[in-house]
Design a protein around this motif. Structure first.
Motif, mmCIF file in Angstrom:
data_model
loop_
_atom_site.group_PDB
_atom_site.id
_atom_site.type_symbol
_atom_site.label_atom_id
_atom_site.label_comp_id
_atom_site.label_asym_id
_atom_site.label_seq_id
_atom_site.Cartn_x
_atom_site.Cartn_y
_atom_site.Cartn_z
ATOM 1 N N LYS A 292 0.448 6.731 8.358
ATOM 2 C CA LYS A 292 1.641 6.152 7.741
ATOM 3 C C LYS A 292 1.289 5.130 6.668
ATOM 4 O O LYS A 292 1.971 5.029 5.636
ATOM 5 N N ALA A 295 -0.053 6.895 3.257
ATOM 6 C CA ALA A 295 0.714 7.996 2.674
ATOM 7 C C ALA A 295 1.636 7.502 1.555
ATOM 8 O O ALA A 295 2.044 6.340 1.532
ATOM 9 N N ASN A 296 1.969 8.371 0.654
ATOM 10 C CA ASN A 296 2.963 8.099 -0.392
ATOM 11 C C ASN A 296 2.659 6.844 -1.194
ATOM 12 O O ASN A 296 3.543 6.024 -1.454
ATOM 13 N N GLY A 297 1.411 6.694 -1.584
ATOM 14 C CA GLY A 297 1.043 5.563 -2.419
ATOM 15 C C GLY A 297 0.831 4.260 -1.683
ATOM 16 O O GLY A 297 0.675 3.208 -2.309
ATOM 17 N N ASP A 298 0.820 4.312 -0.358
ATOM 18 C CA ASP A 298 0.631 3.082 0.428
ATOM 19 C C ASP A 298 -0.857 2.741 0.484
ATOM 20 O O ASP A 298 -1.668 3.545 0.945
ATOM 21 N N ASN A 394 4.193 0.259 -7.681
ATOM 22 C CA ASN A 394 4.015 1.707 -7.637
ATOM 23 C C ASN A 394 4.542 2.288 -6.328
ATOM 24 O O ASN A 394 5.175 3.352 -6.314
ATOM 25 N N TYR A 395 4.282 1.595 -5.231
ATOM 26 C CA TYR A 395 4.760 2.082 -3.935
ATOM 27 C C TYR A 395 6.289 2.150 -3.922
ATOM 28 O O TYR A 395 6.868 3.127 -3.429
ATOM 29 N N LEU A 398 7.627 5.120 -5.659
ATOM 30 C CA LEU A 398 7.491 6.338 -4.850
ATOM 31 C C LEU A 398 8.355 6.310 -3.594
ATOM 32 O O LEU A 398 8.674 7.371 -3.031
ATOM 33 N N ASN A 399 8.715 5.117 -3.144
ATOM 34 C CA ASN A 399 9.483 4.961 -1.898
ATOM 35 C C ASN A 399 10.646 3.996 -2.135
ATOM 36 O O ASN A 399 10.727 2.922 -1.531
ATOM 37 N N GLU A 417 10.309 0.798 6.843
ATOM 38 C CA GLU A 417 9.488 -0.121 6.051
ATOM 39 C C GLU A 417 9.174 -1.395 6.834
ATOM 40 O O GLU A 417 8.090 -1.963 6.688
#
Length: 491
Positions: A292, A295-298, A394-395, A398-399, A417
């Motif tokens: 988690k 993922a997704n730019g984290d 950036n995160y 994406l989110n 989150e």
């Protein structure tokens, strides 16, 4: 519980200087408390509150919430991994009641309004934790000492109602003191969280009030009154980046007196000579959390966990007993920056997510932040704390906050989150939010052979000390199931 009713002072023996090596020495005998002053009692009680939040008493929640796994280098912890939880397994009851007694003694030992108000606020903080762990608890009779040796239990919902009133009274007490012709005595450096800044204490109290109100979001009969209560004090503001609820009484990189390092470091870090602390040995990265948080730019994963090679996290699912080929990752440098780091009680990130939900759900009706702005601030505060602030924008691209989404979609985004932001240090709050909302909705159960839980744990049992010393009231609560017995606010 009655064995602790004779505790009359704070848990610490403190000296006049934070440089003295016995600054964090624990009072080992609650029946022969040391003579203290309101200043020393306040510092000691706040330090103990930070110990409870950041200490080993909540590590099971870090496992069940997907942050940590039991070490594959140790014999299996069957109670943890297969959910064979008994009254002897966990006891969070005792330290919380001990500290409530400390705050009660502090409040009664002085007429200074700021000391009394802080004592009340932190008493509320502790009672919420008790209810969130155990549901119905001793409240009305809890601090009556030898006058009531077998305190009755109050309904968790009633305790919540009572502590909200105490919180409002503490807020008024601070505001009255601030307007008084003769300024009350400042706690000063004995206030090891805010240094005597009472405006920050007002924000802390108001954030705690919002947390208590939102925790009851599933109790429809209370919603209108809770929204009115939150709106009544919303102008005070909430914890933000300038008012983090961090405790630091002068932590030292010393193993003396049971360890004087910051409690999270003392829990998951190293000793003064570089040896491994107990829970650093016994816990490692959970593959759910590692996935988690990468993922997704984290980019928070390599800060929450240690890495090997090219920033690789080696993690295992909860219940796996076979060691991985590469040494497993442990709690990382983003959370363990120094043995003298401050201990988090409520982080700005948690506060911003509370505000996001408060605005979204109509509890906060006049805010300088929209729900989206509070969500963004919560994410950014988390990235900043972990040392990757530059990656937050950036995160969020994406989110993003689902502005056009339904209320349920927005709540899921906020709580998911918040789960990420609470990684490891805030495991208990993550557990509370999971039970309240059901999010994250994909946390896996233990894969330990023979474990066959119907669902995630819903609560822990009352501790054995209650069945031994206060058998009547605890027996009246009936049989407690760790899979079906719920806290009154749970979904």
């Amino acid at each position: 519980m009655k064995k602790f009713l004779s505790i009359l002072t704070a848990a610490l023996v403190l000296t006049a200087s934070s440089c003295k090596k016995d600054y964090l020495e624990l009072n080992k005998n609650p029946n022969a408390p040391s003579v203290t002053t309101p200043q020393l009692a306040l510092a000691g009680a706040l330090k103990t509150s930070a110990d409870i939040v950041n200490g080993g008493g909540y590590v099971q929640y870090a496992s069940w919430m997907g942050y940590l796994s039991w070490s594959t280098s140790f014999q299996a912890n069957v109670a943890l991994l297969s959910y064979q939880i008994q009254p002897t397994t966990y006891d969070i009851w005792t330290p919380l009641y001990q500290n409530i007694t400390n705050y009660d003694a502090l409040r009664k030992s002085t007429t200074e309004p700021y000391f009394q108000a802080i004592s009340e606020i932190m008493t509320v903080f502790s009672y919420q934790a008790l209810v969130d762990n155990y549901n119905n608890v001793a409240y009305t009779d809890a601090t009556k000492g030898t006058a009531v040796l077998n305190p009755k239990y109050d309904k968790g919902s009633d305790v919540y109602d009572a502590i909200l009133k105490r919180l409002d009274a503490a807020i008024v007490q601070i505001q009255t003191g601030q307007k008084a012709a003769i300024v009350p005595t400042s706690p000063g450096s004995s206030d090891v969280m805010y240094g005597g800044d009472m405006n920050k204490w007002l924000k802390f109290a108001n954030t705690l009030k919002l947390r208590i109100a939102l925790r009851q979001s599933n109790v429809a009969a209370k919603t209108a009154a809770l929204k009115a209560a939150v709106a009544a004090t919303q102008a005070l503001g909430y914890i933000d980046n300038n008012s983090p609820a961090y405790v630091n009484p002068g932590y030292l990189n010393s193993d003396a007196f049971g360890g004087q390092q910051s409690p999270l470091w003392r829990n998951y870090g190293t000793t003064q000579n570089g040896g491994v602390q107990t829970n650093r040995n016994q816990y490692q990265a959970n593959s759910y959390g590692a996935t988690k948080l990468t993922a997704n730019g984290d980019t928070r994963g390599p800060k929450v966990y240690t890495t090997t090679g090219a920033n690789v996290i080696t993690a295992t699912a909860l219940g796996v007993t076979t060691p991985p080929a590469v040494a497993p990752s442990k709690v990382g440098t983003g959370l363990l920056s120094s043995p003298t780091q401050s201990a988090i009680v409520i982080s700005p990130s948690e506060s911003y997510f509370l505000q996001a939900e408060g605005v979204k759900s109509g509890y906060i009706t006049a805010s300088t932040l929209t729900a989206q702005q509070a969500y963004n601030a919560g994410v950014t505060a988390s990235f900043t704390y972990l040392g990757v602030a530059a990656d937050a924008a950036n995160y969020l691209t994406l989110n993003p906050y689902p502005v056009a989404g339904s209320d349920a979609v927005q709540q899921q985004a906020i709580i998911n989150e918040k789960w990420k932001a609470l990684a490891v240090y805030g495991a208990f709050e993550a557990f509370n939010e999971f039970r309240r909302t059901g999010y994250p909705n994909d946390i896996p159960l233990s894969v330990f052979p023979g474990a066959n839980p119907p669902n995630q744990v819903t609560r822990i049992p009352y501790p054995q000390v209650e069945y031994t010393t206060n058998p009547g009231p605890v027996a009246g609560e009936g049989t407690i199931s760790v899979f079906t017995s719920k806290i009154f606010w749970a979904k």
